[in-house]
Design a protein around this motif. Sequence first.
Motif, PDB file in Angstrom:
ATOM      1  N   SER A  23       1.038   0.414   3.903  1.00 38.40           N
ATOM      2  CA  SER A  23       1.186  -1.041   3.985  1.00 38.40           C
ATOM      3  C   SER A  23       1.338  -1.661   2.598  1.00 38.40           C
ATOM      4  O   SER A  23       2.159  -2.560   2.391  1.00 38.40           O
ATOM      5  CB  SER A  23      -0.023  -1.649   4.700  1.00 38.40           C
ATOM      6  N   ALA A  24       0.539  -1.173   1.642  1.00 38.98           N
ATOM      7  CA  ALA A  24       0.622  -1.700   0.279  1.00 38.98           C
ATOM      8  C   ALA A  24       1.962  -1.366  -0.363  1.00 38.98           C
ATOM      9  O   ALA A  24       2.539  -2.188  -1.087  1.00 38.98           O
ATOM     10  CB  ALA A  24      -0.523  -1.139  -0.567  1.00 38.98           C
ATOM     11  N   TYR A  25       2.479  -0.159  -0.091  1.00 37.31           N
ATOM     12  CA  TYR A  25       3.772   0.221  -0.655  1.00 37.31           C
ATOM     13  C   TYR A  25       4.890  -0.634  -0.050  1.00 37.31           C
ATOM     14  O   TYR A  25       5.816  -1.037  -0.759  1.00 37.31           O
ATOM     15  CB  TYR A  25       4.049   1.700  -0.395  1.00 37.31           C
ATOM     16  N   HIS A  81      -4.324  -0.105  -6.594  1.00 36.17           N
ATOM     17  CA  HIS A  81      -3.343  -0.413  -7.635  1.00 36.17           C
ATOM     18  C   HIS A  81      -2.017  -0.861  -7.027  1.00 36.17           C
ATOM     19  O   HIS A  81      -1.373  -1.790  -7.531  1.00 36.17           O
ATOM     20  CB  HIS A  81      -3.120   0.799  -8.541  1.00 36.17           C
ATOM     21  N   ILE A  82      -1.596  -0.208  -5.940  1.00 37.55           N
ATOM     22  CA  ILE A  82      -0.344  -0.588  -5.298  1.00 37.55           C
ATOM     23  C   ILE A  82      -0.483  -1.955  -4.631  1.00 37.55           C
ATOM     24  O   ILE A  82       0.509  -2.677  -4.486  1.00 37.55           O
ATOM     25  CB  ILE A  82       0.078   0.476  -4.251  1.00 37.55           C
ATOM     26  N   GLU A  83      -1.710  -2.294  -4.248  1.00 41.16           N
ATOM     27  CA  GLU A  83      -1.961  -3.549  -3.531  1.00 41.16           C
ATOM     28  C   GLU A  83      -1.429  -4.755  -4.296  1.00 41.16           C
ATOM     29  O   GLU A  83      -0.908  -5.695  -3.698  1.00 41.16           O
ATOM     30  CB  GLU A  83      -3.475  -3.688  -3.294  1.00 41.16           C
ATOM     31  N   ASN A  84      -1.563  -4.748  -5.606  1.00 40.76           N
ATOM     32  CA  ASN A  84      -1.033  -5.841  -6.426  1.00 40.76           C
ATOM     33  C   ASN A  84       0.117  -5.299  -7.269  1.00 40.76           C
ATOM     34  O   ASN A  84      -0.112  -4.718  -8.330  1.00 40.76           O
ATOM     35  CB  ASN A  84      -2.128  -6.412  -7.330  1.00 40.76           C
ATOM     36  N   PRO A  85       1.365  -5.478  -6.811  1.00 44.95           N
ATOM     37  CA  PRO A  85       2.500  -4.894  -7.536  1.00 44.95           C
ATOM     38  C   PRO A  85       2.942  -5.729  -8.732  1.00 44.95           C
ATOM     39  O   PRO A  85       3.978  -5.434  -9.343  1.00 44.95           O
ATOM     40  CB  PRO A  85       3.599  -4.869  -6.461  1.00 44.95           C
ATOM     41  N   PHE A  86       2.175  -6.760  -9.075  1.00 46.24           N
ATOM     42  CA  PHE A  86       2.593  -7.679 -10.129  1.00 46.24           C
ATOM     43  C   PHE A  86       1.790  -7.555 -11.423  1.00 46.24           C
ATOM     44  O   PHE A  86       2.234  -8.020 -12.464  1.00 46.24           O
ATOM     45  CB  PHE A  86       2.468  -9.134  -9.641  1.00 46.24           C
ATOM     46  N   ASP A  87       0.592  -6.951 -11.377  1.00 47.09           N
ATOM     47  CA  ASP A  87      -0.306  -7.031 -12.531  1.00 47.09           C
ATOM     48  C   ASP A  87      -0.012  -6.015 -13.631  1.00 47.09           C
ATOM     49  O   ASP A  87      -0.623  -6.047 -14.697  1.00 47.09           O
ATOM     50  CB  ASP A  87      -1.763  -6.886 -12.089  1.00 47.09           C
ATOM     51  N   GLY A  88       0.905  -5.068 -13.383  1.00 48.32           N
ATOM     52  CA  GLY A  88       1.271  -4.096 -14.412  1.00 48.32           C
ATOM     53  C   GLY A  88       0.249  -3.006 -14.635  1.00 48.32           C
ATOM     54  O   GLY A  88       0.351  -2.245 -15.603  1.00 48.32           O
TER      55      GLY A  88
END
Length: 255
Positions: A56-58, A228-235
């Motif tokens: 789901s996160a991906y 980590h994949i959950e937030n794809p914006f934080d780098g």
Amino acid sequence: MQARSLLSVLNYRILIILVETLLVYFLYYKYNFKLSVDFTILSIAIVFPIVFSITSAYQKRQDALFTFNVLRNKMIELSNIYFSVEGTSKADYQKLFKALSKIQSLVIKHLVQDSTEGISEIRKSRKDIFFRIDDDKQHYNEREKDSLIRVKNELFQAIEKLFSIKHHPTPKSLRKYCLVFIYLSPFIYNGQILFVNSIDTGLKNIVSLIISSLIGFVLMALYNVQEHIENPFDGQGMDDLDFEAIQMNDYEQLG
């Protein structure tokens, strides 16, 4: 960068689960506690929910990438249509392009830094872009006007979708459930490992302890990967969006 991303999976949760695994193992070993449990329960109670959460996160990450590309292309398309209208000046085009670049910077800042104060400014800019286009309406025919308004609306729809992706994560209850069961898992599989290891030898105890620690490590590492994949914006993760590579740049300006 890759080394840092790989090491980011190794956090305090890994240390906790390893310490817990060792303590439970030696506690079971000391009191000769053995429990016959089918390891299938780990698949049903822990592995399957974690894999579902990672999937789901991906998918969320893929949606974010697609939507940002839509945003980028709509910015370029809007500025190109505006440039191609007969009667609009180069100076007006450059003002529009800079305004769109500013919106993009605000969107990226909000996605990366969670800058909530930028949301209202970005939403106000929707009117500013409309009025900037409307000021030159005497130059447009109906087809050009419809195209400009349509592309402008699609551009801000992409922005709102990015905000939704940012602020509506995969189910928190499922992730908390996985974390709780990962912390409880050493009490399950350590009993089974000691039950299988019926012959008490030094080598077998060492191998059993390594296997027990490895199970705990893998389960918690999978949970950390999902986080980590959950937030794809934080780098922070290796699969996060690379805004430097996909954002609209000044060299794409016409003229």
